[in-house]
Every structure is written in C-alpha cells, then in structure tokens.
Design a protein around this motif. Structure first.
Motif, PDB file in Angstrom:
ATOM      1  N   ALA A 225       0.826  -1.206   0.000  1.00  0.00           N
ATOM      2  CA  ALA A 225       0.000   0.000   0.000  1.00  0.00           C
ATOM      3  C   ALA A 225       0.860   1.255   0.000  1.00  0.00           C
ATOM      4  O   ALA A 225       0.565   2.234  -0.695  1.00  0.00           O
ATOM      5  N   ALA A 226       1.940   1.239   0.769  1.00  0.00           N
ATOM      6  CA  ALA A 226       2.793   2.420   0.888  1.00  0.00           C
ATOM      7  C   ALA A 226       3.421   2.795  -0.439  1.00  0.00           C
ATOM      8  O   ALA A 226       3.606   3.989  -0.746  1.00  0.00           O
ATOM      9  N   ARG A 227       3.734   1.813  -1.264  1.00  0.00           N
ATOM     10  CA  ARG A 227       4.383   2.090  -2.542  1.00  0.00           C
ATOM     11  C   ARG A 227       3.479   2.868  -3.493  1.00  0.00           C
ATOM     12  O   ARG A 227       3.949   3.464  -4.460  1.00  0.00           O
ATOM     13  N   LEU A 228       2.181   2.867  -3.230  1.00  0.00           N
ATOM     14  CA  LEU A 228       1.242   3.580  -4.093  1.00  0.00           C
ATOM     15  C   LEU A 228       1.031   5.027  -3.647  1.00  0.00           C
ATOM     16  O   LEU A 228       0.386   5.809  -4.356  1.00  0.00           O
ATOM     17  N   LEU A 229       1.559   5.389  -2.478  1.00  0.00           N
ATOM     18  CA  LEU A 229       1.338   6.719  -1.932  1.00  0.00           C
ATOM     19  C   LEU A 229       2.522   7.630  -2.252  1.00  0.00           C
ATOM     20  O   LEU A 229       3.673   7.249  -2.044  1.00  0.00           O
ATOM     21  N   PRO A 230       2.270   8.826  -2.761  1.00  0.00           N
ATOM     22  CA  PRO A 230       3.366   9.748  -3.077  1.00  0.00           C
ATOM     23  C   PRO A 230       4.106  10.188  -1.819  1.00  0.00           C
ATOM     24  O   PRO A 230       3.510  10.381  -0.764  1.00  0.00           O
ATOM     25  N   GLY A 231       5.418  10.314  -1.930  1.00  0.00           N
ATOM     26  CA  GLY A 231       6.233  10.806  -0.836  1.00  0.00           C
ATOM     27  C   GLY A 231       6.745   9.757   0.126  1.00  0.00           C
ATOM     28  O   GLY A 231       7.602  10.058   0.967  1.00  0.00           O
ATOM     29  N   THR A 232       6.242   8.521   0.030  1.00  0.00           N
ATOM     30  CA  THR A 232       6.691   7.504   0.984  1.00  0.00           C
ATOM     31  C   THR A 232       8.143   7.106   0.767  1.00  0.00           C
ATOM     32  O   THR A 232       8.796   6.616   1.694  1.00  0.00           O
ATOM     33  N   ASP A 233       8.673   7.303  -0.450  1.00  0.00           N
ATOM     34  CA  ASP A 233      10.067   6.942  -0.703  1.00  0.00           C
ATOM     35  C   ASP A 233      11.025   7.735   0.184  1.00  0.00           C
ATOM     36  O   ASP A 233      12.138   7.293   0.458  1.00  0.00           O
ATOM     37  N   ASP A 234      10.579   8.893   0.664  1.00  0.00           N
ATOM     38  CA  ASP A 234      11.429   9.710   1.532  1.00  0.00           C
ATOM     39  C   ASP A 234      11.755   8.989   2.829  1.00  0.00           C
ATOM     40  O   ASP A 234      12.826   9.179   3.416  1.00  0.00           O
ATOM     41  N   TYR A 235      10.845   8.112   3.295  1.00  0.00           N
ATOM     42  CA  TYR A 235      11.009   7.420   4.576  1.00  0.00           C
ATOM     43  C   TYR A 235      11.168   5.910   4.423  1.00  0.00           C
ATOM     44  O   TYR A 235      11.185   5.185   5.418  1.00  0.00           O
ATOM     45  N   ALA A 236      11.291   5.425   3.199  1.00  0.00           N
ATOM     46  CA  ALA A 236      11.442   3.989   2.974  1.00  0.00           C
ATOM     47  C   ALA A 236      12.788   3.502   3.487  1.00  0.00           C
ATOM     48  O   ALA A 236      13.785   4.242   3.490  1.00  0.00           O
TER      49      ALA A 236
END
Length: 253
Positions: A225-236
């Motif tokens: 689910a997180a991979r579909l949300l914008p901006g999550t790569d900042d905290y991955a």
C-alpha cells in the motif's frame, strides 16, 4: 564502517548463506527483490524504447540484478571482487559475461563501450568506505560519459530517515547498521557528475516484521500500500535511485 567489507564474501559458505538464507523464498530480501525486479523491468522499457541497453552490474554478486533484466538488455556484464560470487552467478544461469576485479586500485574499465548503457549497483554503497564508493562511481562515469549514454541505477538499503534508524542508533559503528541519507547520496552523485532523476522506495518496514510469521502478511500489505502513496520513498528503508550525467533531462520521465 569496515574497510575489509569486500572480503566478507570471499568463501563459498558465505555465498551460500547469502543466496539461500538472506534471499530465501518469502524472506525480507527476496520480497524487496521481487518489487525491485518489476520496477527495473518497467524502467528499462520506459527509458530505452528504441534500443535495449548494455547492462554493467558493478558488484554483481550472484547476478540478481542481471537476472532481473533477462530478455530486456542487449548484453550484460557483471563485475565483482569475489570469484565465489561470480561462480554462483554462473551456476544460477546469469546471462552475462562475468568479470573478476581487484578489491582496490584503479577503477576497472567497462568491458564494453556500447551505448545506450545501464549501470546497476545494488547492495554496495551502504556498507563500504568512501574510497570504494568513489571507485564504483568513477566506473559509472566511464560507462556513462554523457547524459545521452544511458542511466545509473543504485540501491540504498539503509535510508537514514527510515524506521531502520532506530535500530542503527543502538548498533552505532557496526557495518551492518550503516546508514545513508538521500542528501548524502545526492552529494556523492553530484561529485561524480550525476543527478538523481527518479527515486522509488521498496519497503517501509524493517526486517523484523518479515521474520515473525504472524506479522509477515501485515508487513507485505503495508509495504504494498505504501508504494502507491506519493512521498513515501522519503522514509522507505530500501530506496532505489535513477541518475544520469548532469545535462538536460530526458523526455521519458
């Protein structure tokens, strides 16, 4: 950060553990790898629609990144300091010319000057000292002399802004808990004439979530689910960066 990190995989027992334990089916690493494989294949189709690239996988290990792109590259070359890793890559059917390289000294030359080229670096930059990072990126500059030559794809499996940071603080000084921030990667790439043009995260949760059988399905759902949300790569925890030599950006983005 240990300067002898390159020696860790200089025996067959370490290589077998890496391939069959670290990347066991359903493990944390194999789950991330499956997501990365889908992303890499999509990236190559988007970025190289007219002519398949020649892949140069630096620190190729057992050839996982090369096998991820079987059928989508014109040719592939794998480079590693461990002959045991290269032997395992060949055993696993990695379709590439495999090159043993020294652990130090001048950066090796790319085995081919054909373009477009795709340089990949996975599970390398985090756990090595600055001299090794510079050596690897100097190799990339030789394979990618200008912005039209192709792309550099590299992995950071210890993002300093992720949940993993909480464990890293308790193990400060251990090479297994080294960290890199997005800013550090950006500065390092700029020093070698690259700029980041795309960034993608592949897990928000840490390995412990995947090691507990009852939590594993929850972890997979959260990460999907997180991979579909914008901006999550900042905290991955695990992040892949796509870079090219500094110049006008390409139209495929």
């Amino acid at each position: 950060m240990a300067s002898n990190y390159a020696r860790v995989f200089q025996n067959t027992d370490a290589v077998e553990k890496y391939e069959h334990v670290t990347y066991a089916p359903g493990s944390y690493a194999s789950s991330i790898n499956a997501r990365q494989r889908a992303y890499l294949r999509d990236l190559v189709r988007r970025a190289f629609p007219a002519r398949p690239p020649v892949q140069h996988d630096f620190a190729c290990g057992t050839g996982r990144a090369i096998r991820s792109l079987h059928g989508l590259v014109r040719a592939a070359h794998g480079y590693d300091t461990s002959v045991d890793m290269l032997a395992k890559a060949a055993e696993l059917g990695t379709q590439a010319t495999l090159h043993p390289i020294p652990a130090d000294g001048p950066p090796p030359l790319p085995a081919s000057a054909e373009q477009p080229a795709l340089v990949t670096m996975f599970r390398l930059l985090l756990n090595v000292d600055p001299a090794v990072r510079d050596r690897a990126l100097t190799f990339a500059t030789r394979a990618l002399p200008d912005a039209d030559a192709g792309l550099l794809v590299l992995e950071n499996h210890g993002n300093a802004r992720s949940l993993r940071h909480l464990r890293a603080r308790r193990h400060r000084g251990s090479r297994w808990f080294a960290e890199l921030s997005h800013q550090e990667l950006d500065r390092l790439l700029h020093q070698h004439g690259f700029e980041i043009i795309e960034r993608r995260g592949f897990t928000m949760l840490t390995q412990g979530w995947y090691e507990r059988r009852g939590l594993r399905p929850i972890a997979r759902s959260v990460d999907a689910a997180a991979r579909l949300l914008p901006g999550t790569d900042d905290y991955a925890v695990n992040v892949v960066y796509v870079a090219q030599r500094i110049a006008q950006l390409r139209s495929w983005q």
